[in-house]
Design a protein around this motif. Structure first.
Motif, PDB file in Angstrom:
ATOM      1  N   UNK A 116       0.833  -1.203   0.000  1.00  0.00           N
ATOM      2  CA  UNK A 116       0.000   0.000   0.000  1.00  0.00           C
ATOM      3  C   UNK A 116       0.864   1.248   0.000  1.00  0.00           C
ATOM      4  N   UNK A 117       0.326   2.306  -0.581  1.00  0.00           N
ATOM      5  CA  UNK A 117       0.999   3.596  -0.439  1.00  0.00           C
ATOM      6  C   UNK A 117       1.100   3.913   1.053  1.00  0.00           C
ATOM      7  N   UNK A 118       2.209   4.535   1.459  1.00  0.00           N
ATOM      8  CA  UNK A 118       2.334   4.849   2.893  1.00  0.00           C
ATOM      9  C   UNK A 118       1.395   5.993   3.295  1.00  0.00           C
ATOM     10  N   UNK A 119       1.265   6.146   4.599  1.00  0.00           N
ATOM     11  CA  UNK A 119       0.362   7.142   5.173  1.00  0.00           C
ATOM     12  C   UNK A 119       0.687   8.570   4.759  1.00  0.00           C
ATOM     13  N   UNK A 120       1.928   8.786   4.339  1.00  0.00           N
ATOM     14  CA  UNK A 120       2.304  10.147   3.976  1.00  0.00           C
ATOM     15  C   UNK A 120       2.227  10.379   2.467  1.00  0.00           C
ATOM     16  N   UNK A 121       1.688   9.406   1.736  1.00  0.00           N
ATOM     17  CA  UNK A 121       1.597   9.569   0.278  1.00  0.00           C
ATOM     18  C   UNK A 121       0.555  10.643  -0.039  1.00  0.00           C
ATOM     19  N   UNK A 122       0.816  11.482  -1.035  1.00  0.00           N
ATOM     20  CA  UNK A 122      -0.149  12.554  -1.336  1.00  0.00           C
ATOM     21  C   UNK A 122      -1.513  12.017  -1.752  1.00  0.00           C
ATOM     22  N   UNK A 123      -2.521  12.807  -1.496  1.00  0.00           N
ATOM     23  CA  UNK A 123      -3.880  12.445  -1.911  1.00  0.00           C
ATOM     24  C   UNK A 123      -3.930  12.253  -3.427  1.00  0.00           C
ATOM     25  N   UNK A 124      -3.411  13.208  -4.147  1.00  0.00           N
ATOM     26  CA  UNK A 124      -3.410  13.125  -5.621  1.00  0.00           C
ATOM     27  C   UNK A 124      -1.962  12.979  -6.071  1.00  0.00           C
ATOM     28  N   UNK A 125      -1.620  11.793  -6.511  1.00  0.00           N
ATOM     29  CA  UNK A 125      -0.224  11.505  -6.783  1.00  0.00           C
ATOM     30  C   UNK A 125       0.253  12.208  -8.057  1.00  0.00           C
ATOM     31  N   UNK A 126       1.324  12.997  -7.965  1.00  0.00           N
ATOM     32  CA  UNK A 126       1.894  13.575  -9.187  1.00  0.00           C
ATOM     33  C   UNK A 126       2.397  12.468 -10.106  1.00  0.00           C
ATOM     34  N   UNK A 127       2.313  12.705 -11.410  1.00  0.00           N
ATOM     35  CA  UNK A 127       2.596  11.643 -12.381  1.00  0.00           C
ATOM     36  C   UNK A 127       3.987  11.042 -12.232  1.00  0.00           C
ATOM     37  N   UNK A 128       4.987  11.864 -11.954  1.00  0.00           N
ATOM     38  CA  UNK A 128       6.337  11.314 -11.849  1.00  0.00           C
ATOM     39  C   UNK A 128       6.511  10.518 -10.570  1.00  0.00           C
ATOM     40  N   UNK A 129       5.749  10.893  -9.563  1.00  0.00           N
ATOM     41  CA  UNK A 129       5.847  10.172  -8.281  1.00  0.00           C
ATOM     42  C   UNK A 129       5.185   8.797  -8.412  1.00  0.00           C
ATOM     43  N   UNK A 130       4.044   8.754  -9.089  1.00  0.00           N
ATOM     44  CA  UNK A 130       3.421   7.444  -9.303  1.00  0.00           C
ATOM     45  C   UNK A 130       4.303   6.615 -10.234  1.00  0.00           C
ATOM     46  N   UNK A 131       4.973   7.293 -11.153  1.00  0.00           N
ATOM     47  CA  UNK A 131       5.915   6.590 -12.030  1.00  0.00           C
ATOM     48  C   UNK A 131       7.020   5.923 -11.230  1.00  0.00           C
ATOM     49  N   UNK A 132       7.584   6.654 -10.271  1.00  0.00           N
ATOM     50  CA  UNK A 132       8.631   6.075  -9.425  1.00  0.00           C
ATOM     51  C   UNK A 132       8.093   4.902  -8.606  1.00  0.00           C
ATOM     52  N   UNK A 133       6.875   5.062  -8.122  1.00  0.00           N
ATOM     53  CA  UNK A 133       6.288   3.980  -7.312  1.00  0.00           C
ATOM     54  C   UNK A 133       6.141   2.710  -8.156  1.00  0.00           C
ATOM     55  N   UNK A 134       5.635   2.866  -9.368  1.00  0.00           N
ATOM     56  CA  UNK A 134       5.457   1.701 -10.232  1.00  0.00           C
ATOM     57  C   UNK A 134       6.800   1.049 -10.548  1.00  0.00           C
ATOM     58  N   UNK A 135       7.802   1.878 -10.718  1.00  0.00           N
ATOM     59  CA  UNK A 135       9.119   1.330 -11.040  1.00  0.00           C
ATOM     60  C   UNK A 135       9.678   0.527  -9.864  1.00  0.00           C
ATOM     61  N   UNK A 136       9.565   1.097  -8.666  1.00  0.00           N
ATOM     62  CA  UNK A 136      10.088   0.366  -7.508  1.00  0.00           C
ATOM     63  C   UNK A 136       9.260  -0.877  -7.248  1.00  0.00           C
ATOM     64  N   UNK A 137       7.967  -0.772  -7.449  1.00  0.00           N
ATOM     65  CA  UNK A 137       7.074  -1.909  -7.224  1.00  0.00           C
ATOM     66  C   UNK A 137       7.459  -3.073  -8.139  1.00  0.00           C
ATOM     67  N   UNK A 138       7.695  -2.744  -9.399  1.00  0.00           N
ATOM     68  CA  UNK A 138       8.087  -3.761 -10.369  1.00  0.00           C
ATOM     69  C   UNK A 138       9.374  -4.462  -9.932  1.00  0.00           C
ATOM     70  N   UNK A 139      10.277  -3.694  -9.375  1.00  0.00           N
ATOM     71  CA  UNK A 139      11.548  -4.232  -8.935  1.00  0.00           C
ATOM     72  C   UNK A 139      11.378  -5.130  -7.705  1.00  0.00           C
ATOM     73  N   UNK A 140      10.738  -4.591  -6.688  1.00  0.00           N
ATOM     74  CA  UNK A 140      10.694  -5.392  -5.451  1.00  0.00           C
ATOM     75  C   UNK A 140       9.705  -6.554  -5.565  1.00  0.00           C
TER      76      UNK A 140
END
Lengths: 586, 586
Positions: B215-239
């Motif tokens: 899950x996104x952590x408690x401090x994740x923004x309400x509306x995720x900026x596109x590059x931030x969601x991009x980073x999340x997807x990239x790390x998710x794919x890796x881990x």
């Protein structure tokens, strides 16, 4: 006296400044551990006299004490979770009463009022709705910060060392809006794990290892392989938006009374940073303890410290001698044996061994296990419970657990001793965790190597090494062990060594020994300190801090270190009670 | 009839094969939605006759129905959560009774017996303790798999498209041990977000957007900026250890009756893959809907589809005309205005607009919000509740919410209409989510641009475009809009277009229209299907699947698609009830 009465009386005594009355509430044998809520320090005081001294020298404005869940009672001890406020923030704690008087009290500051972390209902929006001609996108802001911090803007905090300790602290500081740079000699976050011997897996289980903010998922392995934890740290650093300078080393650091001047080599370019606070998070395992032996120059084979051991693949057909008998020595020996290498372990002193599954069942399962999670003991709760047990009390609580382990695995230990392995259980039989807290060494969590030692597959030689020859290790008793390769699994130096190297020997001596409780046991000289020396709290060197430890400690204590740094950034008054004295050089 | 009685009677009717008796338990207006537990399909049947037909043609071996929490009652509807078993797995569901008869029934397969995901108490160990001479380290195993899958070993599943849909499905398949490759034309996971216009943030809030497992952590923004969601997807794919081939495109795919032959260009090298199953997870927004206009060749300025719009920075001092009035058009216009660009929006048809904060408060807060989480409505529970509301019932449930929104923001809508903006609320007033489910377009979630339209800062022109000239857009009514740059925010083609392009027009026609419910409203022609056409379930083309949708759908429906694929890999019998007929070409 009930918990409510106790808390009420305690609060009244605080309100009226009656330290004697407060001290009266504590039993003769009692411990008050404070994590920066009253003392701006990590401090345990003992007995009514200790309580009285603490209160006479502090003024936290603590009030509003109330239980947060129904107290429980077992074996004559009443245990209660409570919350409170101080003049500057909100805290929580755990109280244990025996016969109506406090036996243990934990008070911990959770957050600073007005500087709460933006999470849950207070999480950032991510985008400001409406139209704004000065808007920067998230990426533009991140890129601006990354390019300007350390050049145009100075960080408030510089963290030296980007392992789990530096990363966890950096994440907390980011959430508290404290401008921070982490410098790390390796290229990428996680490399400090990746670069170790290939068979390495964490010896602590997953429930013990969570970082703040993002927990390992339910499908994460119990024992994380080193490269997998490396990947996790790398992604964590990225999504937590840390300013992480890889391939960077500190050349020098000096403090002028108001700020540090730190010269950093950032991937070949010199950058001078001027942080107000300097944190050494270089880890307990970063400066190899090199063994000096006569004849090292004559030895014709390869020799290296365990930190540089690449794994077994290149050594097939060779005779490898591993000097040492702790965790790394065992891991390396087992991997070499698995690869078919002829391997000998040299045990120079007694070693404490616990089987991993036994340690999990008996030592950890109440707090850090799937069962604990299912029983509602979250990581955060487990950390608080753990923190609420004073170090002075821990050995007595640990000894019976290790007695159980010894009994459960009696056959195993008998086999090891029959093979000549020199076992110990800590000087007082308190086992692994106390050894870790006292000296950070002296044990192996068995994940399979011990059976190879018992069976003789890993050859065992006991005693001190006298010297090397061109092709052998010669023991003091004259035995000669043929060797093509020597691995020194001889541990690491104190973190204080980094202060000497990066700052100066004078500052290192001023700060003194880092780690250890003062238990007056081997490698942990007294006097009794009651807390880990110099860790996560003010030191004798203004604006210099030490951070580190295992993943549990990096997670939990990074909170208190982060709050101490934030308070200083915001100019809050942070009078330190009981700043530790220095009894030993590094 | 109580819930327990109902479940008991239902189970008895199933056990005795008495479909008529089971059908009797359903009200005249009733809906049974099954997510692969009974039907190996995603299927809703209506009324007693539908129930009877379903049961007469299926044999799931369902039994052991029991409530998992205390049923609740409100407004004459009794709601109950229950669990059950089938011949092959474990399921759960939600039952709603009115007057003792079922109004809605959801049955969902949660896991296959014997093929449970390794999590919690069943998580992997990470390392096998003991000594093993054939041991590979985690890294060695990962590297071996990454180098061999697609070359030495064939994947069972090939997922085309590595956005959130492909990634979420890939993660579930990895946990189910289904050998899978994801191919993605962009270089890195997350690039499909990163490459869009720079002001883009998710329009759905964080609680709606979680991926499976982490899950996104408690401090994740309400509306995720596109590059931030991009980073999340990239790390998710890796881990999550996905086999993700970036910079890879599919040149062709064909099915021979037993396996696919898929020709992939992997970073310039041709690789022929032979998966048994092919999933198109190319997304609803990947094939631009290009507008053909007379005069496009004569226009002297820059013109591009919104998918290629880089953001406003290069357009200062120019006149930009944006054709379209949905989400992208509004976002792009607002960002251009913020950059000081002269911008005109061309509205060609009516648009549904809801303010983001209103949508969150009224439309989503019961299921996906901080308050919902605090009330114990986990993401997983919210997904089940959402899934339990039949599509046929949804409009009637949605209309009152949108009536509330219209009232709350009456002034806002009046200002927009006064500025000439052509508003709608869906043909039946059911608002945004139904528009999304029916046609995937026709709306803007207002995050600020509407006020710029109302104020005239973003100029508005209504009507159809007739043609372009060298420097203007000419409307059908003869008006001419000066233009240096034209952005076509004209949406995207159906996912069926990818089937045509990658496989063949014949297969695309065989499969028919993808997406839409058959509501017989604009862009969603009938007949009524009751489910999203072709999504996450068997299609008329054996071994071809479509996956996608928003983050909520990608998260929840990836579970059922993954289980369908796993069942086929393991050779379980998977008779499909109610395979959809094809009424429309792509």
């Amino acid at each position: 006296m009930s918990v409510d009465q106790w808390l009420g009386n305690f609060e009244n005594a605080l309100a009226s400044g009656d330290s004697a009355a407060a001290a009266e509430l504590f039993g003769e044998e009692s411990y008050w551990r404070d994590l920066i809520a009253f003392t701006w320090n990590i401090k345990t005081v003992e007995g009514p006299a200790g309580v009285r001294d603490l209160l006479e020298h502090t003024d936290a404005g603590a009030h509003g004490f109330h239980t947060t869940q129904e107290p429980t009672e077992a074996d004559g001890v009443t245990e209660a979770w409570f919350a409170f406020e101080t003049a500057v923030g909100r805290g929580s704690g755990i109280l244990r009463l025996i016969g109506g008087k406090a036996w243990t009290l934990l008070t911990a500051l959770d957050e600073l009022r007005g500087f709460e972390e933006p999470k849950g209902p207070g999480r950032p929006r991510g985008v400001e709705h409406g139209a704004d001609r000065d808007r920067l996108s998230w990426l533009e802001r991140r890129e601006k910060e990354a390019s300007e911090l350390g050049y145009v803007e100075q960080p408030y905090v510089l963290i030296v060392g980007g392992g789990q300790g530096g990363i966890a602290l950096g994440a907390r500081l980011r959430q508290l809006d404290v401008p921070t740079i982490i410098v790390e000699r390796n290229e990428r976050p996680g490399d400090s794990w990746r670069k170790r011997y290939k068979s390495l897996c964490l010896h602590d289980p997953v429930w013990y290892d969570h970082l703040p903010y993002i927990k390992f998922p339910e499908n994460w392995p119990v024992f994380s392989p080193k490269d997998k934890i490396g990947d996790w740290l790398e992604m964590y650093t990225r999504v937590m938006e840390l300013n992480y300078w890889g391939s960077s080393t500190v050349r020098s650091a000096s403090f002028d009374g108001s700020e540090w001047e730190v010269v950093v080599d950032r991937a070949g370019s010199e950058v001078v940073l001027r942080p107000k606070q300097l944190v050494l998070a270089t880890g307990m395992s970063s400066q190899p303890n090199q063994l000096a032996l006569p004849g090292q120059d004559e030895f014709l084979g390869e020799q290296h410290h365990s930190s540089r051991h690449p794994g077994p693949d290149g050594y097939v057909g060779k005779k490898v001698v591993v000097i040492g008998s702790n965790n790394s020595a065992h891991d390396i020996c087992a991997a070499l044996w698995e690869a078919g290498v002829d391997v000998t372990m040299v045990q120079r002193s007694s070693t404490h061994i616990v089987r991993s599954s036994t340690l999990m069942d008996i030592g950890l399962s109440a707090l850090y296990s799937e069962e604990a999670v299912a029983a509602g003991v979250t990581t955060e709760k487990a950390d608080m419970i753990f923190a609420s047990l004073p170090y002075a009390v821990l050995p007595a609580l640990q000894i019976p657990l290790y007695d159980q382990m010894r009994e459960r695995d009696a056959d195993f230990y008998a086999r090891l001793e029959a093979a000549g392995f020199d076992l110990d259980w800590g000087e007082d039989g308190s086992g692994l965790f106390m050894k870790y807290l006292r000296r950070g060494s002296g044990y192996y969590i068995d994940v399979g190597a011990s059976e190879l030692v018992a069976s003789g597959d890993i050859k065992l030689v006991n005693g001190q090494v006298a010297r090397l020859t061109a092709d052998s290790v010669v023991m003091e008793d004259g035995r000669s062990v043929p060797a093509d390769v020597i691995v020194y699994a001889t541990g690491y130096k104190s973190m204080n060594g980094w202060a000497a190297e990066l700052i100066s020997p004078e500052v290192a001596d001023k700060v003194g020994k880092v780690w250890g409780l003062g238990s007056d046991t081997k490698k942990d000289p007294g006097p009794w300190e009651g807390e880990q020396r110099n860790m996560w709290k003010p030191t004798q060197q203004e604006a210099l801090w030490f951070h580190g430890g295992n993943l549990h400690q990096s997670r939990h204590y990074s909170l208190y270190l982060a709050l101490q740094l934030k308070a200083r950034l915001e100019g809050l008054d942070t009078p330190v009670y009981g700043l530790q004295e220095v009894h030993h050089l590094g």
